[in-house]
Design a protein around this motif. Structure first.
Motif, PDB file in Angstrom:
ATOM      1  N   GLU A 234       0.839  -1.199   0.000  1.00  0.00           N
ATOM      2  CA  GLU A 234       0.000   0.000   0.000  1.00  0.00           C
ATOM      3  C   GLU A 234       0.878   1.255   0.000  1.00  0.00           C
ATOM      4  O   GLU A 234       0.604   2.218  -0.727  1.00  0.00           O
ATOM      5  CB  GLU A 234      -0.924  -0.001   1.216  1.00  0.00           C
ATOM      6  CG  GLU A 234      -1.936  -1.133   1.249  1.00  0.00           C
ATOM      7  CD  GLU A 234      -3.140  -0.887   0.359  1.00  0.00           C
ATOM      8  OE1 GLU A 234      -3.238   0.219  -0.221  1.00  0.00           O
ATOM      9  OE2 GLU A 234      -3.978  -1.801   0.240  1.00  0.00           O
ATOM     10  N   THR A 275      -1.777 -14.364  -1.140  1.00  0.00           N
ATOM     11  CA  THR A 275      -2.440 -13.179  -0.584  1.00  0.00           C
ATOM     12  C   THR A 275      -1.683 -11.912  -0.967  1.00  0.00           C
ATOM     13  O   THR A 275      -2.277 -10.894  -1.341  1.00  0.00           O
ATOM     14  CB  THR A 275      -2.536 -13.290   0.946  1.00  0.00           C
ATOM     15  OG1 THR A 275      -3.369 -14.400   1.279  1.00  0.00           O
ATOM     16  CG2 THR A 275      -3.122 -12.023   1.560  1.00  0.00           C
ATOM     17  N   THR A 277       0.794 -11.571  -3.473  1.00  0.00           N
ATOM     18  CA  THR A 277       0.908 -11.360  -4.923  1.00  0.00           C
ATOM     19  C   THR A 277      -0.423 -10.920  -5.525  1.00  0.00           C
ATOM     20  O   THR A 277      -0.447 -10.092  -6.438  1.00  0.00           O
ATOM     21  CB  THR A 277       1.415 -12.630  -5.624  1.00  0.00           C
ATOM     22  OG1 THR A 277       0.547 -13.725  -5.339  1.00  0.00           O
ATOM     23  CG2 THR A 277       2.829 -12.963  -5.177  1.00  0.00           C
ATOM     24  N   ASP A 278      -1.523 -11.432  -5.022  1.00  0.00           N
ATOM     25  CA  ASP A 278      -2.831 -11.003  -5.519  1.00  0.00           C
ATOM     26  C   ASP A 278      -3.067  -9.529  -5.208  1.00  0.00           C
ATOM     27  O   ASP A 278      -3.609  -8.792  -6.047  1.00  0.00           O
ATOM     28  CB  ASP A 278      -3.948 -11.842  -4.894  1.00  0.00           C
ATOM     29  CG  ASP A 278      -4.002 -13.263  -5.416  1.00  0.00           C
ATOM     30  OD1 ASP A 278      -3.290 -13.569  -6.401  1.00  0.00           O
ATOM     31  OD2 ASP A 278      -4.737 -14.080  -4.825  1.00  0.00           O
ATOM     32  N   ARG A 279      -2.646  -9.092  -4.032  1.00  0.00           N
ATOM     33  CA  ARG A 279      -2.829  -7.680  -3.672  1.00  0.00           C
ATOM     34  C   ARG A 279      -1.939  -6.788  -4.530  1.00  0.00           C
ATOM     35  O   ARG A 279      -2.347  -5.694  -4.942  1.00  0.00           O
ATOM     36  CB  ARG A 279      -2.523  -7.474  -2.190  1.00  0.00           C
ATOM     37  CG  ARG A 279      -2.798  -6.051  -1.698  1.00  0.00           C
ATOM     38  CD  ARG A 279      -4.240  -5.670  -1.926  1.00  0.00           C
ATOM     39  NE  ARG A 279      -4.518  -4.315  -1.463  1.00  0.00           N
ATOM     40  CZ  ARG A 279      -5.476  -3.547  -1.952  1.00  0.00           C
ATOM     41  NH1 ARG A 279      -6.250  -4.002  -2.950  1.00  0.00           N
ATOM     42  NH2 ARG A 279      -5.675  -2.344  -1.483  1.00  0.00           N
ATOM     43  N   ALA A 281      -1.071  -7.317  -7.601  1.00  0.00           N
ATOM     44  CA  ALA A 281      -1.735  -7.212  -8.902  1.00  0.00           C
ATOM     45  C   ALA A 281      -2.924  -6.259  -8.821  1.00  0.00           C
ATOM     46  O   ALA A 281      -3.144  -5.437  -9.721  1.00  0.00           O
ATOM     47  CB  ALA A 281      -2.182  -8.589  -9.365  1.00  0.00           C
ATOM     48  N   ALA A 282      -3.693  -6.337  -7.743  1.00  0.00           N
ATOM     49  CA  ALA A 282      -4.858  -5.477  -7.594  1.00  0.00           C
ATOM     50  C   ALA A 282      -4.461  -4.010  -7.476  1.00  0.00           C
ATOM     51  O   ALA A 282      -5.214  -3.117  -7.913  1.00  0.00           O
ATOM     52  CB  ALA A 282      -5.664  -5.909  -6.374  1.00  0.00           C
ATOM     53  N   LEU A 283      -3.305  -3.731  -6.912  1.00  0.00           N
ATOM     54  CA  LEU A 283      -2.830  -2.352  -6.771  1.00  0.00           C
ATOM     55  C   LEU A 283      -2.231  -1.804  -8.068  1.00  0.00           C
ATOM     56  O   LEU A 283      -1.906  -0.626  -8.140  1.00  0.00           O
ATOM     57  CB  LEU A 283      -1.791  -2.267  -5.650  1.00  0.00           C
ATOM     58  CG  LEU A 283      -2.335  -2.405  -4.227  1.00  0.00           C
ATOM     59  CD1 LEU A 283      -1.193  -2.582  -3.230  1.00  0.00           C
ATOM     60  CD2 LEU A 283      -3.187  -1.186  -3.854  1.00  0.00           C
ATOM     61  N   GLY A 284      -2.061  -2.657  -9.053  1.00  0.00           N
ATOM     62  CA  GLY A 284      -1.597  -2.193 -10.356  1.00  0.00           C
ATOM     63  C   GLY A 284      -0.124  -2.385 -10.631  1.00  0.00           C
ATOM     64  O   GLY A 284       0.391  -1.874 -11.631  1.00  0.00           O
ATOM     65  N   THR A 286       2.768  -3.877 -12.270  1.00  0.00           N
ATOM     66  CA  THR A 286       2.866  -4.669 -13.505  1.00  0.00           C
ATOM     67  C   THR A 286       4.293  -4.993 -13.891  1.00  0.00           C
ATOM     68  O   THR A 286       4.512  -5.835 -14.774  1.00  0.00           O
ATOM     69  CB  THR A 286       2.209  -3.904 -14.672  1.00  0.00           C
ATOM     70  OG1 THR A 286       2.852  -2.625 -14.815  1.00  0.00           O
ATOM     71  CG2 THR A 286       0.726  -3.695 -14.433  1.00  0.00           C
TER      72      THR A 286
END
Length: 311
Positions: A234, A275, A277-279, A281-284, A286
């Motif tokens: 974050e 948990t 790595t998924d977050r 990706a969700a935060l953008g 790349t």
């Protein structure tokens, strides 16, 4: 090291304030928090091919000692206060580095990694100058635990081409428990912002795909500490561009010694890593890299093998 007393102008020699602990050790006569002596103490100099892809191959200088003393350090054989290495001058260390450069592919721009070097930051310019005298102009990579003084980092501006910091914690209580540094979150935040100011928040690579300027931020996911990892992500998303920052999320944790407290006495689970790595990706995020969980079985250096702990 030496600096001038602001009031009297007299030189004060060896009183170390290079890292955020500012312990003031007289290193010529006594050792401070990290245990580093005044002389450059180096555990090994070797060609390393296990860094992130744009940094391979690289000649890494693994300095002995560390200003964090993490209880789970995977390089514990060399990072402790007692140290484990050979003493060098800038000239003798440059000779060792030059001999390793000779083992790199002839067509490649040499790359020099300075690993855990905060306690010798005032000696690095002299080291690079010695390499220039020998005809080498390497891309300099500053490989750091992230616990750095902004003032010291500013002294490295123009010397370091690529910053490779960790962002270990945004949980101060965890940082205190595991690394004796409750102030790690704010210190590392300021350090990463300074690194970004110097070299930018992205990564520039040449036609061979090798980095020559910018930064990569690493984060080692620790067992039982996914909340801390999410806080780190974050913070990075808030202060860097997730679309350009190269982020290296590492799953390679393993208990390096017996007797570590739970949950550091086990490896990371697939669910914990997913948990994080998924977050990301969700935060953008790349750009960058994730690891297979099997990395924990592959990254197990043995610094008793002085020539190359990784082979």
């Amino acid at each position: 090291m030496s600096y001038e007393d602001a009031e009297h102008g007299s030189p004060i020699t060896g009183r170390c304030t290079l890292c955020p602990r500012r312990c003031g050790a007289l290193r010529a006569a006594a050792q401070g928090f990290c245990g580093a002596p005044e002389d450059l103490e180096v555990a090994t100099v070797c060609v390393h091919r296990g860094e992130e892809p744009p940094l391979n191959p690289i000649v890494n200088v693994f300095f002995a000692h560390c200003n964090l003393q993490c209880i789970y350090c995977q390089n514990w054989q060399i990072s402790g206060r007692e140290g484990s290495g050979e003493r060098h001058t800038a000239a003798s260390l440059a000779d060792r580095i030059a001999s390793q450069f000779a083992q790199l592919p002839a067509q490649s721009q040499p790359m020099l990694g300075l690993v855990t070097a905060a306690h010798y930051a005032d000696r690095l310019a002299a080291l690079v100058e010695e390499l220039h005298r020998r005809g080498f102009t390497p891309t300099v990579v500053y490989n750091s635990g992230g616990y750095e003084s902004v003032e010291t980092l500013r002294s490295l501006e123009g010397l370091v081409d690529v910053y490779l910091p960790d962002l270990k914690y945004m949980d101060g209580a965890l940082a205190a428990r595991y690394s004796h540094a409750a102030d790690y979150p704010e210190v590392a935040a300021a350090a990463l912002r300074e690194m970004k100011r110097q070299v930018g928040g992205g990564l520039m690579v040449d036609d061979e795909g090798r980095a020559y300027r910018g930064m990569i931020v690493r984060h080692l996911v620790l067992p039982g500490a996914t909340d801390n990892s999410l806080q780190c992500l974050e913070w990075l998303a808030d202060h860097f561009n997730p679309f350009t920052l190269h982020l290296s999320l590492m799953a390679q944790y393993f208990p390096p010694r017996q007797g570590l407290p739970a949950p550091l006495d086990r490896t990371l689970t697939a669910e914990e890593y997913a948990t994080v790595t998924d977050r990301a990706a969700a935060l953008g995020f790349t750009e960058g890299w994730v690891q297979e969980l099997e990395a924990r079985d592959n990254y197990r250096p043995d610094f008793d093998r002085k020539d190359n702990p990784f082979e």
